[in-house]
Scaffold this motif. Structure first.
Motif, mmCIF file in Angstrom:
data_model
loop_
_atom_site.group_PDB
_atom_site.id
_atom_site.type_symbol
_atom_site.label_atom_id
_atom_site.label_comp_id
_atom_site.label_asym_id
_atom_site.label_seq_id
_atom_site.Cartn_x
_atom_site.Cartn_y
_atom_site.Cartn_z
ATOM 1 N N ILE A 246 20.100 29.857 -58.544
ATOM 2 C CA ILE A 246 19.397 28.898 -57.696
ATOM 3 C C ILE A 246 18.479 29.658 -56.755
ATOM 4 N N ALA A 247 17.171 29.496 -56.908
ATOM 5 C CA ALA A 247 16.216 30.198 -56.047
ATOM 6 C C ALA A 247 16.301 29.656 -54.627
ATOM 7 N N VAL A 248 16.507 30.553 -53.663
ATOM 8 C CA VAL A 248 16.617 30.187 -52.252
ATOM 9 C C VAL A 248 15.560 30.965 -51.471
ATOM 10 N N ASP A 249 14.694 30.243 -50.778
ATOM 11 C CA ASP A 249 13.619 30.872 -50.017
ATOM 12 C C ASP A 249 14.057 31.089 -48.578
ATOM 13 N N LEU A 250 13.994 32.354 -48.116
ATOM 14 C CA LEU A 250 14.315 32.703 -46.741
ATOM 15 C C LEU A 250 13.212 33.601 -46.176
ATOM 16 N N PRO A 251 13.113 33.729 -44.861
ATOM 17 C CA PRO A 251 12.094 34.620 -44.296
ATOM 18 C C PRO A 251 12.196 36.055 -44.810
ATOM 19 N N ASP A 252 13.413 36.500 -45.148
ATOM 20 C CA ASP A 252 13.596 37.865 -45.653
ATOM 21 C C ASP A 252 13.084 38.037 -47.076
ATOM 22 N N GLY A 253 12.880 36.936 -47.799
ATOM 23 C CA GLY A 253 12.441 37.018 -49.180
ATOM 24 C C GLY A 253 13.180 36.032 -50.063
ATOM 25 N N LEU A 254 13.039 36.212 -51.363
ATOM 26 C CA LEU A 254 13.628 35.305 -52.345
ATOM 27 C C LEU A 254 15.012 35.790 -52.762
ATOM 28 N N PHE A 255 15.998 34.905 -52.639
ATOM 29 C CA PHE A 255 17.350 35.174 -53.104
ATOM 30 C C PHE A 255 17.651 34.248 -54.279
ATOM 31 N N VAL A 256 18.436 34.743 -55.237
ATOM 32 C CA VAL A 256 18.827 33.905 -56.367
ATOM 33 C C VAL A 256 20.341 34.014 -56.575
ATOM 34 N N PRO A 257 21.135 33.371 -55.718
ATOM 35 C CA PRO A 257 22.579 33.349 -55.926
ATOM 36 C C PRO A 257 22.921 32.491 -57.143
ATOM 37 N N VAL A 258 24.129 32.669 -57.664
ATOM 38 C CA VAL A 258 24.500 32.054 -58.931
ATOM 39 C C VAL A 258 25.592 31.012 -58.732
ATOM 40 N N LEU A 259 25.348 29.818 -59.257
ATOM 41 C CA LEU A 259 26.333 28.737 -59.284
ATOM 42 C C LEU A 259 26.983 28.765 -60.655
ATOM 43 N N ARG A 260 28.284 29.007 -60.700
ATOM 44 C CA ARG A 260 28.971 29.308 -61.957
ATOM 45 C C ARG A 260 29.449 28.065 -62.704
ATOM 46 N N ASP A 261 29.396 28.161 -64.030
ATOM 47 C CA ASP A 261 30.018 27.198 -64.945
ATOM 48 C C ASP A 261 29.693 25.756 -64.558
ATOM 49 N N VAL A 262 28.423 25.465 -64.394
ATOM 50 C CA VAL A 262 28.011 24.163 -63.862
ATOM 51 C C VAL A 262 28.295 23.008 -64.813
ATOM 52 N N ALA A 263 28.441 23.286 -66.104
ATOM 53 C CA ALA A 263 28.672 22.203 -67.068
ATOM 54 C C ALA A 263 30.046 21.578 -66.927
ATOM 55 N N HIS A 264 30.984 22.278 -66.308
ATOM 56 C CA HIS A 264 32.360 21.792 -66.212
ATOM 57 C C HIS A 264 32.773 21.491 -64.767
ATOM 58 N N ARG A 265 31.804 21.163 -63.913
ATOM 59 C CA ARG A 265 32.091 20.840 -62.510
ATOM 60 C C ARG A 265 31.490 19.483 -62.176
ATOM 61 N N ASP A 266 32.212 18.685 -61.389
ATOM 62 C CA ASP A 266 31.678 17.372 -61.018
ATOM 63 C C ASP A 266 30.691 17.515 -59.863
ATOM 64 N N ALA A 267 30.045 16.395 -59.519
ATOM 65 C CA ALA A 267 28.971 16.418 -58.530
ATOM 66 C C ALA A 267 29.461 16.900 -57.169
ATOM 67 N N ALA A 268 30.655 16.459 -56.764
ATOM 68 C CA ALA A 268 31.174 16.852 -55.451
ATOM 69 C C ALA A 268 31.441 18.347 -55.394
ATOM 70 N N ASP A 269 31.990 18.894 -56.473
ATOM 71 C CA ASP A 269 32.280 20.330 -56.509
ATOM 72 C C ASP A 269 30.990 21.137 -56.513
ATOM 73 N N LEU A 270 29.980 20.660 -57.248
ATOM 74 C CA LEU A 270 28.696 21.354 -57.279
ATOM 75 C C LEU A 270 28.031 21.330 -55.901
ATOM 76 N N ARG A 271 28.082 20.188 -55.219
ATOM 77 C CA ARG A 271 27.475 20.095 -53.898
ATOM 78 C C ARG A 271 28.173 21.025 -52.916
ATOM 79 N N ALA A 272 29.513 21.049 -52.956
ATOM 80 C CA ALA A 272 30.250 21.954 -52.068
ATOM 81 C C ALA A 272 29.903 23.403 -52.377
ATOM 82 N N GLY A 273 29.782 23.733 -53.666
ATOM 83 C CA GLY A 273 29.419 25.092 -54.054
ATOM 84 C C GLY A 273 28.019 25.465 -53.602
ATOM 85 N N LEU A 274 27.068 24.537 -53.720
ATOM 86 C CA LEU A 274 25.699 24.794 -53.266
ATOM 87 C C LEU A 274 25.651 25.030 -51.756
#
Length: 374
Positions: A246-274
């Motif tokens: 997930i591309a995240v824009d910050l003043p320090d630059g571009l970060f791309v942290p990873v949200l794992r195994d998204v196909a097997h997670r419900d919406a609430a779990d994905l939102r909490a993870g994000l």
């Protein structure tokens, strides 16, 4: 003396910038006591002492870039430049502590030089450029057949003198420059764009979660876009698990942290993870292992501005989906004009390994999922 060197801070991290020393020469320290904070391309990391003892010497000052295996601290007493106390992994011996400016080309994680530009210039002009400390790749040539002249060098030197000293790229921005140079050098990028009609969405729908779900639908329709490609060996690995960068824009630059195994997670779990992931990134406390290993990338740049883009595919991944600004547009509805909410989409893919048809079918599946009511 026993010399402690910069340890391996994670896969692919070859250097770190000294942010702050927590000790000084002559201090008595305990094992695991923080010695120094360093900034890598991934995060700010505290490096603990590998042993108890008295500090004999610190190698490097705040702002210095220290390479993997370079000396950090020496302790009083007997011992050599061994790797005793390495935090994670074993490194080779080196005594170099270097202060670097951003070079005109960068080394890729494999060690290859990328981003270099061929410049035409006579030896005398090149000597003048060295004397005036001018990077030839920054000079606009005016000579015949694109040859750089001495006047070009002097003009550039005058402009740069008026601008003041350059800012060296550090940490995240330095890593971004390296990654983008590598991507432009290696990837045969192509982009397809389209609009998803999202007028059926309920008020307050979570755009990020809907985009992640739609991306999963695209991967199920065309699994080849969720893959890694090794251009050196021409080998592709189609991956079953979908780990989204997930591309995240910050003043320090571009970060791309990873949200794992998204196909097997419900919406609430994905939102909490994000939410947790973004908070960790902003605090610069995200673990390095959570910044690598994505299988495909999502950039929701429309939260800032812009409808369409040509996002950059960073190897070894082969696809990135960009989402533009949601806006209202006139569309045909049952043969009549209507004003609907529209979400612009841009899919960039590596054409070395993904066909245009595969990319189009992926995008069609993404749009079909997004255009459903829920």
């Amino acid at each position: 003396m026993n010399v402690f060197k910069l340890p391996d801070l994670g896969e692919g991290l070859q250097e770190a910038e000294i942010v702050e020393w927590h000790v000084k020469a002559g201090d008595e320290v305990a094992a695991d006591q923080p010695l120094v904070s360093v900034e890598t391309a991934k995060a700010i990391v505290d490096i603990p002492s590998p042993q108890a003892g008295r500090i004999a010497k610190l190698y490097g000052n705040k702002g210095d870039i220290v390479h993997l295996g370079a000396a950090l601290v020496s302790f009083e007493g007997e011992g050599g430049a061994a790797d005793t106390g390495t935090v994670v992994g074993r490194v080779e011996t080196s005594e170099n502590v270097v202060r670097e400016a951003a070079p005109p080309s960068f080394a890729s994680p494999t060690g290859a030089r990328v981003g270099s530009v061929a410049v035409k210039a006579t030896p005398a002009v090149r000597a003048l450029a060295r004397k005036l400390d001018i990077d030839l790749t920054m000079v606009m040539p005016t000579g015949p057949d694109g040859v750089v002249t001495s006047n070009d060098i002097e003009r550039t030197a005058k402009v740069l003198a008026e601008l003041g000293p350059p800012e060296p790229l550090r940490g995240v921005r330095r890593a971004m420059a390296q990654n983008m140079a590598q991507a432009q050098s290696e990837v045969a990028a192509a982009t397809v764009i389209d609009d998803a009609d999202i007028d059926a969405w309920a008020p307050g729908a979570d755009i990020s979660i809907r985009l992640i779900r739609a991306l999963v639908a695209g991967c199920r329709a065309e699994p080849g876009l969720n893959s890694w490609f090794d251009g050196r060996t021409a080998r592709r690995r189609v991956l079953a698990k979908i780990d989204v960068g997930i591309a995240v824009d910050l003043p320090d630059g571009l970060f791309v942290p990873v949200l794992r195994d998204v196909a097997h997670r419900d919406a609430a779990d994905l939102r909490a993870g994000l939410d947790r992931m973004r908070a960790d990134v902003k605090a610069r406390k995200i673990p390095p292992e959570e910044m690598r290993g994505n299988t495909i990338t999502l950039s929701n740049f429309g939260m800032i501005a812009g409808k369409y883009a040509a996002p950059i595919v960073v190897p070894p991944t082969v696809a990135i989906l960009g989402a533009g600004r949601v806006h209202h547009a006139v569309v045909a509805c049952d043969g009549k004009p209507a004003v609907h909410a529209v979400l612009p989409l841009s899919l960039t893919f590596d054409h070395r390994v993904v066909t245009g048809g595969e990319a189009a079918r992926f995008l069609a599946a993404v749009m079909e999922d997004l255009e459903s009511a829920g």
